[in-house]
Design a protein around this motif. Structure first.
Motif, PDB file in Angstrom:
ATOM      1  N   LEU A 808       2.782  20.495  30.430  1.00 60.98           N
ATOM      2  CA  LEU A 808       2.742  21.884  29.984  1.00 60.98           C
ATOM      3  C   LEU A 808       1.629  22.083  28.960  1.00 60.98           C
ATOM      4  CD1 LEU A 808       4.555  24.162  30.832  1.00 60.98           C
ATOM      5  CD2 LEU A 808       5.917  23.795  28.787  1.00 60.98           C
ATOM      6  N   ALA A 809       1.525  21.120  28.067  1.00 63.43           N
ATOM      7  CA  ALA A 809       0.510  21.235  27.024  1.00 63.43           C
ATOM      8  C   ALA A 809      -0.877  21.209  27.619  1.00 63.43           C
ATOM      9  CB  ALA A 809       0.677  20.105  26.018  1.00 63.43           C
ATOM     10  N   SER A 810      -1.071  20.359  28.623  1.00 66.02           N
ATOM     11  CA  SER A 810      -2.423  20.324  29.185  1.00 66.02           C
ATOM     12  C   SER A 810      -2.711  21.578  29.992  1.00 66.02           C
ATOM     13  CB  SER A 810      -2.628  19.065  30.031  1.00 66.02           C
ATOM     14  OG  SER A 810      -1.537  18.854  30.846  1.00 66.02           O
ATOM     15  N   LYS A 811      -1.677  22.121  30.638  1.00 62.78           N
ATOM     16  CA  LYS A 811      -1.851  23.404  31.316  1.00 62.78           C
ATOM     17  C   LYS A 811      -2.246  24.474  30.316  1.00 62.78           C
ATOM     18  CE  LYS A 811       1.092  23.489  35.392  1.00 62.78           C
ATOM     19  NZ  LYS A 811       2.378  23.955  35.910  1.00 62.78           N
ATOM     20  N   ALA A 812      -1.576  24.418  29.179  1.00 62.01           N
ATOM     21  CA  ALA A 812      -1.858  25.429  28.165  1.00 62.01           C
ATOM     22  C   ALA A 812      -3.289  25.310  27.665  1.00 62.01           C
ATOM     23  CB  ALA A 812      -0.881  25.281  27.002  1.00 62.01           C
ATOM     24  N   LEU A 813      -3.744  24.086  27.553  1.00 60.99           N
ATOM     25  CA  LEU A 813      -5.127  23.904  27.105  1.00 60.99           C
ATOM     26  C   LEU A 813      -6.084  24.480  28.137  1.00 60.99           C
ATOM     27  CD1 LEU A 813      -7.074  22.702  25.060  1.00 60.99           C
ATOM     28  CD2 LEU A 813      -7.064  20.613  26.386  1.00 60.99           C
ATOM     29  N   LEU A 814      -5.783  24.215  29.379  1.00 64.75           N
ATOM     30  CA  LEU A 814      -6.610  24.753  30.453  1.00 64.75           C
ATOM     31  C   LEU A 814      -6.611  26.272  30.384  1.00 64.75           C
ATOM     32  CD1 LEU A 814      -8.178  23.658  32.892  1.00 64.75           C
ATOM     33  CD2 LEU A 814      -6.179  24.180  34.269  1.00 64.75           C
TER      34      LEU A 814
END
Lengths: 879, 449
Positions: A808-814
């Motif tokens: 989720l965090a990496s999606k959010a960064l994207l």
């Protein structure tokens, strides 16, 4: 006597791996083959203890080696393991050898030697008991030679785990040992001062008596002698006191050194300890001489040998070390990998609690240090080798633990031989004594060699880090797997230049101090320690070495040492000479080694990361398999840790998170509206948990806190129990709030204040089993919070959750990077098809906002909300 | 010109329930808030300094300067020992630049000039006879006027030009500028017109030239509508529209009470109300056509040109409305003692128009005398374009009365309250985009992640 039956099956001319392959291929009869390593089931172990533990043992001069302290001190950990027997084994190592170049003290009188600890890896493969042992000596006026040998051992059933965590163990034990020794010096100086006072008093009495006698004019021939002896004794004690109190000076430069004020010690400790009756008679020739040792007196326990503060500090440090190394290798390694990776994700790693900022600070400092050193590219290798060479030197500078009084030499030597002759067979691979000799030979034989060749040699040594072999087992054998002093001769050749400067080892006290300041082994980064250790370890595994040492299996200590020297002579020369030319012979072996490396070292980067961390202190540790068993049931295990251990917040974190994982899992399984609640947390809508039972509320808050993004360094975004009416600014601070419902007026005021801000909140009522919140519809949370999930254990779910949150965090960064700045980010994202619903978009948006605010935000925190309808969700699951 | 309608009594929920909009407010763009802490007593005043700064002042004697873009506190102006009673911006114009500064008046009988950039106290006058209750800057004349028990005229260097003692218990409560160097000062029930005379040697004198005594009760609000008109509202709910030059009454309005049960006389019912229920609390105008006013807990929009009520809401808030603003031609915002800020939109009434509403208020064109004749109030019915004030959103956050608010257009809205807090309301989507830009900017500066 010191034969090594263990090694016999492997000491053929060929490598161990081939040996094994052959054995497998030929399937030798059971009686001829030696069982190799643990059985196929990796969780089974012959170890009689149930968990790794730390053992403090003493070589008591009265009863021999005996266990003093175990951490944790629980029977269920130690099980049926024979501590006494093991103590005998770990204390039977030649940790007290004296160097040959030891010069007699310049000043007359007794002399204290402040020695560095020796670090040894020991193994008992028969019982699957392996240990990292650090030997140290404490001072005790009443003990023989005024020295009491102790050791701290990390006992573990997995040899590889010890090796992988060597640096951490070494750091932790060094700290603990330093605390203990500091406390001991203080206690010792107090004891000396008291003794001095006593002697002075006695002298005064004698003088008065003498005057009286002179007045009476009686002949008293015995008396003057007694006075002389007494005065000599006083001098000796003064000298000892001077030495012990001047010791801190050489250590003061180390930042973590805790000095004590010798002036305080007298007042402090005399108050603390009951005054002992005078046990020394002036007739004894010298109290510092071993003859003053009287076996009928019981020696002081460890607690009294050390200042109580430092003793508890030492215990705390050991407890901390034990906790940090809990769990099996895979758990530890997973943690290391997680941490090292999440640490690099500077943009998102604050979102979910995978690391602690405290750790980050340490690492920042360390990285700055590394950068300051300017290590880069090819330089790194050379430099690290240089560093490792320095470690080698530091090993050579160990000072024997021995009181060097004129009369003490004999007895100390006697004691040493005594320790050698314990019944079990011991293989001592390297001692200081042997290496003092070896070094000289290595120096003379190789002289100055080309730098490149040296580097290559060391390089080869380093790369063979993992080329350890499973030892076979025999009933009564202790294997010294490696000691910090055992040095590969190749490495010795590389350090001749540096060595020259530091060669005069112990000319006098001053020099000693300087040397210790300059080259103290535990100052060095663990990585380097590890390299040294690995390099030396390699020596034993070198088939060439083994092959040659096979010749005289029944050698005694002295023989083995001389033989070893011979080996080395033979070994060094071919290595040097053939390195460039002997490609045919060397290559296959190297290749094989490298292929092993790939298997055993995966993944290589994290391992390097692990090594670089100093001091290694990951806050998040998961628990071992056997501990996990108690959490797979929903009953929840009670906290077995004493409150005094609660201050280790970083190590506590793992346990806390595991419990929280269990609670979160229960919440998801038992509540139909769990996704709505989690959606609120993830989209930044503060969640208020209300219930009549405060502990239930706290537990629920604890469980839900796992889902809370950016919980703050110490969970500052969570308020487990609100006791004042809610204010708007609270909603900007806390995003997860627990409230206990009671009949008091305060409680109703608080609840009223909650309804006031109901627009910004979600309200979870534990008593009614209802949730007032916006409705979630989307796909993002389905994996995270699937009510019909198959997970049963808290830890398993926690791992699953962590991976989901990390995704989720990496999606959010994207999301942040793709959509930010673009006017129609929503369209953009919808075009990507990342988020199927408005709710998912809101979650992403919130996480992305947190990232932005953290890295580029200014001003006070903000609360983002939306005007959407709130439903009352009822729990439709039967509980 | 304003229209007044008596506000409903709070307790009278049965008849006219207080509005509740619910949680779904699609037209409400304020989806993010920041709490600005710093005051430790009631915050009463907000002044806009420039397009990104505002100053807040209150009973703690502090003046704080805020950056409303980030929510950061920029400066803290300390110096007053007692509550601030008036604050205004004063632009020091040099040849090239216009530098804003702040004038504050406090109960400690001092006046101070501050530089909001450096928090320096540039000028201080401390030996005043009485505390100043209102301040008026006459930029055209480079003068400013303070009103209290005496009327003082100062130049930009804080030198007293002239002063005039007032003989009134309450002193001057409000000041507005009128054309031809005239000032209107509200004192109790009267509006006193003063004229400033600037002689050739740049000395200034002030003289009273007229008194307007139409109001029956204490004047609560006095505003200048445009160059030709100004309006005043009284505690008793009277609203009078005046001609700025001839000082004659253009229109008079008086709030009547809703006739609910028996048709008793208006006067009697009026007496039965709590005074504040009909008191005109605040007047505001967009300078062109409309003016909004807060009467009790009700809210009214009046068209000055047509002399008609455009729209009204008799129970706009749960409690007294303290401040209103016409944000645009169709948007009104109000804040109240109930702690909320509400946003309204003037919408056309769906047909048929609310016929019964005409009965809520009366309107008399000239003189109080006509007030006795009840039937005249039916005039309202004739107004064809009566529209409604529809609630489009509310902002809940303060736990005390919201004293005042300032809108920075799309940059946000600042509210101040008796709960010692300021809240900065913003559009969350806009802010998110701004933060994205900031993040990218920072990443660019740092050369990557």
């Amino acid at each position: 006597m010191i034969g090594s039956p263990d090694l016999l099956p492997f000491t053929g001319s060929e490598g161990f791996e081939e040996e094994r392959a052959k054995q497998e291929a030929w399937s030798l009869p059971e009686e001829f083959s030696v069982p190799l390593g643990p059985s196929a089931q990796p969780w089974s172990s012959r170890a009689q203890f149930h968990r790794d533990f730390i053992l403090v043992a003493e070589f008591s001069e009265q009863v021999g080696p005996r266990p003093v302290l175990t951490i944790p001190n629980e029977q269920k950990v130690i099980g049926s393991f024979d501590l006494n027997h093991f103590s005998v084994r770990i204390m039977s190592v030649d940790y007290q050898a004296s160097g040959p170049g030891h010069t007699p003290p310049s000043s007359p009188g007794p002399r204290l030697s402040f020695s560095e600890d020796s670090r040894v890896m020991l193994g008992d493969s028969a019982e699957d008991a392996f240990a990292y042992v650090q030997h140290l000596t404490l001072y005790d006026l009443e003990a023989r030679g005024m020295v009491r040998p102790f050791c701290i051992a990390y006992v573990c059933s997995d040899q590889v785990k010890l090796m992988e965590n060597f640096s951490e163990l070494s750091t932790g034990f060094s700290q603990a040992s330093d605390s203990l020794k500091t406390g001991n010096r203080q206690a010792f100086s107090t004891e000396l001062q008291r003794k001095l006072q006593e002697l002075e008093f006695r002298r005064l009495t004698l003088l008065q008596n003498k005057e009286l006698q002179e007045v009476k004019d009686e002949s008293a021939e015995g008396k003057p002698e007694e006075l002389d002896v007494l005065e000599y004794s006083i001098l000796n004690h003064r000298e000892l006191l001077r030495q012990v109190t001047s010791y801190p000076n050489r250590k003061l430069q180390q930042p973590d050194f805790l000095p004590y004020d010798p002036a305080d010690s007298l007042t402090d400790l005399t108050a603390l300890q009951p005054p002992e009756p005078c046990s020394y008679l002036p007739t004894s020739s010298s109290s510092s001489s071993p003859s003053s040792y009287r076996s009928e007196n019981l020696l002081k326990p460890l607690e009294e040998l050390c200042n109580s503060y430092f003793f508890s500090l030492m215990k705390e440090q050991l407890v901390d070390t034990e906790r940090r190394l809990r769990g099996d290798r895979s758990v530890l390694r997973t943690c290391h990998v997680t941490h090292s990776l999440s640490r690099r994700l500077k943009l998102t790693n604050f979102l979910f609690e995978l690391w602690s900022p405290r750790e980050a600070e340490e690492e920042e400092g360390e990285r700055a240090e590394m950068e300051a050193q300017g290590v880069s590219g090819s330089k790194t290798e050379v430099q690290s080798e240089r560093q490792s060479a320095e470690v080698l030197i530091s090993c050579l500078e160990e000072i024997p633990i021995k009181l060097v009084a004129e009369k003490a030499d004999f007895s100390a030597a006697a004691e040493m031989t005594g320790s050698m002759s314990s019944g079990d067979s011991i293989e001592v691979l390297g001692t200081e004594k042997s290496y003092q000799t070896q070094r000289v030979i290595a120096e003379t034989s190789t002289g100055t060699a080309d730098v490149c060749v040296r580097c290559a040699a060391i390089d080869a040594g380093v790369r063979r880090v993992r080329d350890y072999a499973k030892r076979a087992n025999s009933e009564d054998s202790i294997e010294v797997l490696s000691t910090s002093e055992s040095i590969f001769p190749d490495d010795l050749t590389a350090i001749t230049e540096e060595e020259a400067e530091h060669h005069p080892l112990t000319n006098g006290f001053k020099d000693e101090e300087e040397l210790a300041n300059g080259w103290k082994s535990d100052e060095l980064p663990p990585e380097r320690m590890k390299m040294t250790w690995a390099t030396s370890e390699n020596e034993r595994d070198d088939p060439v070495n083994k092959g040659e040492s096979l010749g005289e299996p029944a050698a005694d200590v002295d023989d083995s040492v001389t033989k070893r020297i011979k080996d080395i002579q033979e070994d060094v020369a071919p290595e040097k000479a053939h390195e460039p030319s002997e490609g045919v012979d060397l290559f296959p072996r190297r290749l094989r080694l490298f292929s092993q490396l790939h298997v055993k070292l995966a993944p290589p980067t994290p391992v390097a990361e692990m090594g670089r961390r100093s001091p290694p202190c990951p806050p998040l540790r998961l628990l071992s398999v056997d501990e996990m068993s108690d959490c797979s049931s929903f009953t929840g295990s009670s906290d077995t840790f004493s409150p005094t251990q609660g201050n280790h917040s970083s190590t506590q974190l793992g346990r806390r998170r595991r419990k929280a994982g269990l609670r979160a899992l229960r919440f998801i399984k038992h509540h139909s509206f769990s996704q709505h609640a989690i959606f609120c947390l993830l989209s930044g809508r503060p969640l208020v948990v209300v219930g009549g039972d405060e502990s239930l509320v706290r537990k629920q808050v604890d469980g839900l806190s796992l889902f809370l993004p950016s919980p703050g360094s110490d969970g500052s975004a969570v308020m487990p129990c609100l006791t004042t009416p809610l204010q708007l600014s609270d909603l900007l601070t806390w995003r997860l709030i627990g409230i206990q419902r009671s009949s008091s007026s305060l409680s109703s005021t608080i609840l009223l204040s909650v309804t006031r801000y109901s627009r910004y909140l979600a309200l979870l009522d534990l008593d009614q089993k209802t949730l007032q919140s916006p409705t979630y519809s989307g796909s993002l949370l389905s994996q995270l919070a699937e009510p019909h999930t198959g997970f049963r254990g808290g830890l398993t779910y926690l791992l699953h959750l962590e991976s989901c949150l990390a995704a989720l965090a990496s999606k959010a960064l994207l999301h942040t990077l793709l959509a930010g700045g673009v006017g129609t980010e929503r369209d953009c994202l919808h075009a990507q098809g990342s988020f199927s619903s408005e709710c998912d978009y809101r979650v992403m948006h919130h996480l992305s906002d947190l990232i932005k605010q953290r890295h580029a935000g200014r001003g006070p925190p903000f609360l983002k909300f939306s005007y959407c309808s709130v439903q009352l969700h009822k729990n439709t699951f039967a509980t | 010109i304003t229209v007044k309608v008596p506000g409903l009594i709070l307790q009278d929920q049965g008849k006219s329930p207080v509005l509740c909009i619910g949680e779904e407010q699609p037209k409400n763009c304020f989806t993010e808030l920041q709490v600005l802490k710093g005051h430790f007593d009631i915050v009463r005043f907000l002044v806009q300094i420039d397009d990104f700064r505002c100053a807040s002042a209150g009973d703690d004697g502090l003046v704080l300067i805020w950056n409303i873009e980030t929510g950061e506190r920029l400066q803290e102006l300390r110096g007053h020992s007692q509550q601030i009673t008036a604050i205004t911006t004063f632009v020091c114009r040099s040849d090239v630049t216009a530098h804003p500064s702040l004038i504050t008046a406090s109960s400690d009988r001092t006046l101070s000039l501050w530089d909001p950039d450096t928090a320096n106290r540039i000028q201080t006058i401390s030996d005043l006879q009485s505390s100043v209750k209102c301040l008026l800057v006459l930029e055209r004349l480079s003068l400013w006027v303070s009103g209290g028990e005496e009327l003082c005229v100062w130049n930009k260097d804080f030198q007293l030009q002239c002063h005039r003692q007032q003989h009134s218990d309450t002193g001057i409560t409000a000041l507005i500028e009128l054309p031809k160097n005239c000032l209107a000062a509200a004192m109790d029930k009267e509006i006193v017109i003063h004229r400033l005379t600037l002689s050739t040697d740049s000395s200034v004198s002030v003289s009273e030239i007229h008194r307007l005594s139409e109001h029956q009760d204490q004047i609560r609000a006095l505003i200048s509508v445009n160059d030709g008109l100004f309006a005043s509202g009284s505690h008793a709910g009277e609203l009078i529209l005046w001609d700025s030059i001839s000082w004659t009454t253009q229109a008079t309005m008086h709030i009547l009470w809703e006739e609910s049960q028996a048709s008793t006389q208006t006067e009697i019912r009026l007496g039965a109300q709590k005074p504040s229920e009909m008191s005109i609390q605040h007047l505001s105008t967009n300078g062109k056509v409309r003016s909004a006013e807060a009467v009790g807990s009700g809210l009214y929009v009046y068209n000055v040109v047509s002399r008609t009520v455009v729209a009204y809401r008799k129970a706009a808030h749960d409690s007294n409305v303290l401040h209103t603003t016409l944000l645009s031609d169709s948007e009104v915002m109000s804040c109240s003692e109930d702690g909320s800020v509400r946003m309204w939109e003037i919408q056309d009434l769906p047909l048929p128009a609310e016929p019964a509403s005409a009965g809520f208020f009366g309107m008399w064109t000239f003189g109080r005398s006509s007030k006795q004749s009840g039937p005249q109030s039916k005039k309202v019915v004739d107004i064809p374009n009566l529209r409604t004030l529809e609630l489009t959103g509310d902002l809940i956050g303060h736990s005390g009365a919201v004293q005042m608010f300032i809108s920075f257009k799309e940059k946000g809205l600042v509210t101040c309250s008796t709960d010692h807090l300021l809240i900065l309301w913003k559009n969350g989507d806009t802010q998110s985009r701004l933060r994205s830009l900031a993040l990218f900017h920072k990443l660019e500066e740092n050369g990557g992640l």
